[in-house]
Design a protein around this motif. Structure first.
Motif, PDB file in Angstrom:
ATOM      1  N   ARG A  82       0.829  -1.215   0.000  1.00  9.58           N
ATOM      2  CA  ARG A  82       0.000   0.000   0.000  1.00  9.58           C
ATOM      3  C   ARG A  82       0.859   1.258   0.000  1.00  9.58           C
ATOM      4  NH1 ARG A  82      -5.454  -0.051   1.044  1.00  9.58           N
ATOM      5  NH2 ARG A  82      -6.396   2.001   1.304  1.00  9.58           N
ATOM      6  N   ASP A  85       1.917   2.255  -3.256  1.00  6.19           N
ATOM      7  CA  ASP A  85       0.786   2.631  -4.110  1.00  6.19           C
ATOM      8  C   ASP A  85       0.627   1.673  -5.283  1.00  6.19           C
ATOM      9  OD1 ASP A  85      -1.421   4.227  -4.662  1.00  6.19           O
ATOM     10  OD2 ASP A  85      -0.311   5.484  -6.077  1.00  6.19           O
ATOM     11  N   LYS A  87      -1.235  -1.089  -7.523  1.00  8.75           N
ATOM     12  CA  LYS A  87      -2.636  -1.264  -7.909  1.00  8.75           C
ATOM     13  C   LYS A  87      -2.673  -2.046  -9.212  1.00  8.75           C
ATOM     14  CE  LYS A  87      -2.870   3.148  -7.888  1.00  8.75           C
ATOM     15  NZ  LYS A  87      -3.262   4.586  -7.945  1.00  8.75           N
ATOM     16  N   GLY A  88      -3.880  -2.319  -9.696  1.00 14.98           N
ATOM     17  CA  GLY A  88      -4.001  -3.018 -10.981  1.00 14.98           C
ATOM     18  C   GLY A  88      -3.437  -4.416 -10.912  1.00 14.98           C
ATOM     19  N   GLU A  89      -2.278  -4.631 -11.554  1.00 13.62           N
ATOM     20  CA  GLU A  89      -1.615  -5.928 -11.582  1.00 13.62           C
ATOM     21  C   GLU A  89      -0.211  -5.809 -11.000  1.00 13.62           C
ATOM     22  OE1 GLU A  89      -3.697  -7.572 -15.724  1.00 13.62           O
ATOM     23  OE2 GLU A  89      -1.538  -7.178 -15.666  1.00 13.62           O
ATOM     24  N   GLN A 107      -6.179  -6.592  -1.172  1.00 12.36           N
ATOM     25  CA  GLN A 107      -6.318  -5.152  -1.404  1.00 12.36           C
ATOM     26  C   GLN A 107      -6.850  -4.830  -2.802  1.00 12.36           C
ATOM     27  OE1 GLN A 107      -3.219  -2.689   0.734  1.00 12.36           O
ATOM     28  NE2 GLN A 107      -2.046  -4.580   0.498  1.00 12.36           N
ATOM     29  N   ILE A 109      -5.813  -6.038  -5.672  1.00  6.78           N
ATOM     30  CA  ILE A 109      -4.761  -6.023  -6.681  1.00  6.78           C
ATOM     31  C   ILE A 109      -4.642  -7.431  -7.269  1.00  6.78           C
ATOM     32  CG2 ILE A 109      -2.305  -5.603  -7.108  1.00  6.78           C
ATOM     33  CD1 ILE A 109      -2.374  -3.820  -4.557  1.00  6.78           C
ATOM     34  N   ARG A 135      -1.191  -2.567 -17.398  1.00 16.57           N
ATOM     35  CA  ARG A 135      -1.830  -2.528 -16.069  1.00 16.57           C
ATOM     36  C   ARG A 135      -0.859  -2.869 -14.940  1.00 16.57           C
ATOM     37  NH1 ARG A 135      -4.970  -5.069 -19.619  1.00 16.57           N
ATOM     38  NH2 ARG A 135      -4.365  -7.127 -18.893  1.00 16.57           N
ATOM     39  N   SER A 137       1.774  -2.542 -12.141  1.00 13.73           N
ATOM     40  CA  SER A 137       2.206  -1.412 -11.303  1.00 13.73           C
ATOM     41  C   SER A 137       3.421  -1.740 -10.454  1.00 13.73           C
ATOM     42  CB  SER A 137       1.062  -0.963 -10.386  1.00 13.73           C
ATOM     43  OG  SER A 137       0.745  -1.971  -9.439  1.00 13.73           O
TER      44      SER A 137
END
Length: 387
Positions: A82, A85, A87-89, A107, A109, A135, A137
């Motif tokens: 987290r 940051d 996210k996505g994949e 979360q 992800i 995608r 991250s």
């Protein structure tokens, strides 16, 4: 006539079960003395003096700027993910403990499973590169068995695509890579100090980083986002380590060299005990680096050994040697991933191959050399016993 079934089965080779991951305790008197001090101070949690001392000594031991104790390794992973940051994949191995994937999926992800190098059992950087999409991250490497990932190659992939790289170092506390301690690589590295680890805090973990900005976020996040007594400035959870866990950690640090010496001795005993048994390969550790050797890992070649991995595990269990199949069957074949990503296995041939042949055997301070020689003899008998 008397049936053979009427005769009692012979007793197992070991009267008491021999487990993988029995905890190392250290000096009990020092531990109990620290616990008495906790009770005298009446300060059980909320960044007490032992947690503060433990944090300083962890950072010193690893040679990092920051190493924050956390209540457990899974929460530490979630906080690190987290704070970065993500996210996505996010690309991860499937050949790991399921907490690595859960910390992402929990979360929202998507864990994208990349294949491993069949020799190192760690993420294959070329496989990681193939799985990157718009995608993606971030990348999470795992130092499986405490043997470091291909850190530089993974960092090159991450830098090429502008992705943050972090490491699940749950296996790798006390290990080094090219002379630097694990904890110094990627944006951050996450340790587990669970009771089954060679170094434990009853239950616990830590996040190591040299990134001042990242650690500022992590300090807020692990304590509900509080800055001061009444000022919440960030979204957070309760990730704090308790004083009693820090007491165990400080005591374990004092015995860390002893724990590692025992593991080194046991690994050498296994090497000798298994020598000459066809079809059993003991996983080796880099001799030029510091290594905790907390896992005794063998790979079973069924054709050469004459027994499958699963048959071998069943036979060992029958003798009270409670060997484990790590990391069977791979995260991608567990729920919810088996249902969510049913085609993932097509990209993971090496993962499935390795997961089908690995056995982890008991080691640690609860295991003596004579026990290891007996396990070696059992494995020789199994190899020679044909149906």
């Amino acid at each position: 006539k008397t049936s053979y079934a009427s005769y009692p089965a012979p007793p197992p080779a070991f009267a008491a079960p021999l487990h993988v991951g029995r905890p190392n305790i250290g000096d009990r008197r020092k531990l109990l003395g620290r616990i008495e001090g906790i009770l005298d101070r009446n300060w059980l949690s909320n960044h007490g003096p032992l947690v503060q001392e433990f944090e300083r000594k962890l950072a010193d031991h690893l040679g990092v700027k920051h190493c924050i104790p956390i209540c457990n390794g899974t929460v530490a992973l979630e906080l690190a993910i987290r704070a970065l940051d993500l996210k996505g994949e996010v690309i991860v191995p499937s050949f790991t403990f399921v907490a690595t994937a859960h910390a992402l999926q929990w979360q929202g992800i998507t864990p994208v499973f990349a294949d491993i190098d069949p020799q190192t059992h760690n993420l294959d950087p070329s496989a990681v590169e193939r799985m990157i999409t718009p995608r993606t991250s971030g990348i999470v490497g795992v130092h499986v068995w405490g043997r470091p990932c291909a850190i530089e190659a993974l960092q090159d992939v991450a830098d090429t695509h502008g992705l943050p790289l972090m490491f699940d170092a749950a296996h790798a506390f006390g290990c080094s890579h090219r002379g630097r301690m694990i904890g110094n690589f990627g944006r951050c590295e996450v340790f587990s100090f669970h009771a089954t680890k060679f170094f434990n805090t009853f239950e616990g973990g830590a996040i190591a980083t040299n990134d001042d900005e990242l650690v500022a976020k992590l300090r807020l996040m692990k304590n509900f986002g509080f800055r001061g007594n009444d000022n919440v400035v960030y979204l957070g959870v309760n990730g704090k380590m308790t004083e009693v866990c820090a007491a165990m950690g400080l005591t374990g640090l004092e015995s860390l060299a002893e724990f590692m010496d025992v593991n080194r001795r046991n690994h050498e005993c296994y090497r000798r005990a298994l020598a000459g048994i066809p079809g059993l390969r003991l996983i080796e550790y880099p001799v030029a680096e510091r290594c905790n050797r907390q896992y005794i890992v063998i790979e079973v070649d069924e054709n050469a050994y004459g027994r499958s991995r699963d048959e071998t595990v069943r036979m060992l269990h029958g003798e009270n040697v409670l060997a484990r199949k790590y990391f069977w069957p791979g995260c991608h074949r567990m729920e919810p991933y088996r249902t969510l990503y049913p085609e993932a296995g097509r990209n993971l041939p090496h993962t499935e191959e390795v997961a089908g042949r690995v056995i982890v055997l008991p080691t640690g301070t609860a295991v003596e050399p004579e026990m290891i020689w007996k396990i070696g003899e059992l494995l020789k008998v199994f190899e020679g016993r044909r149906s």
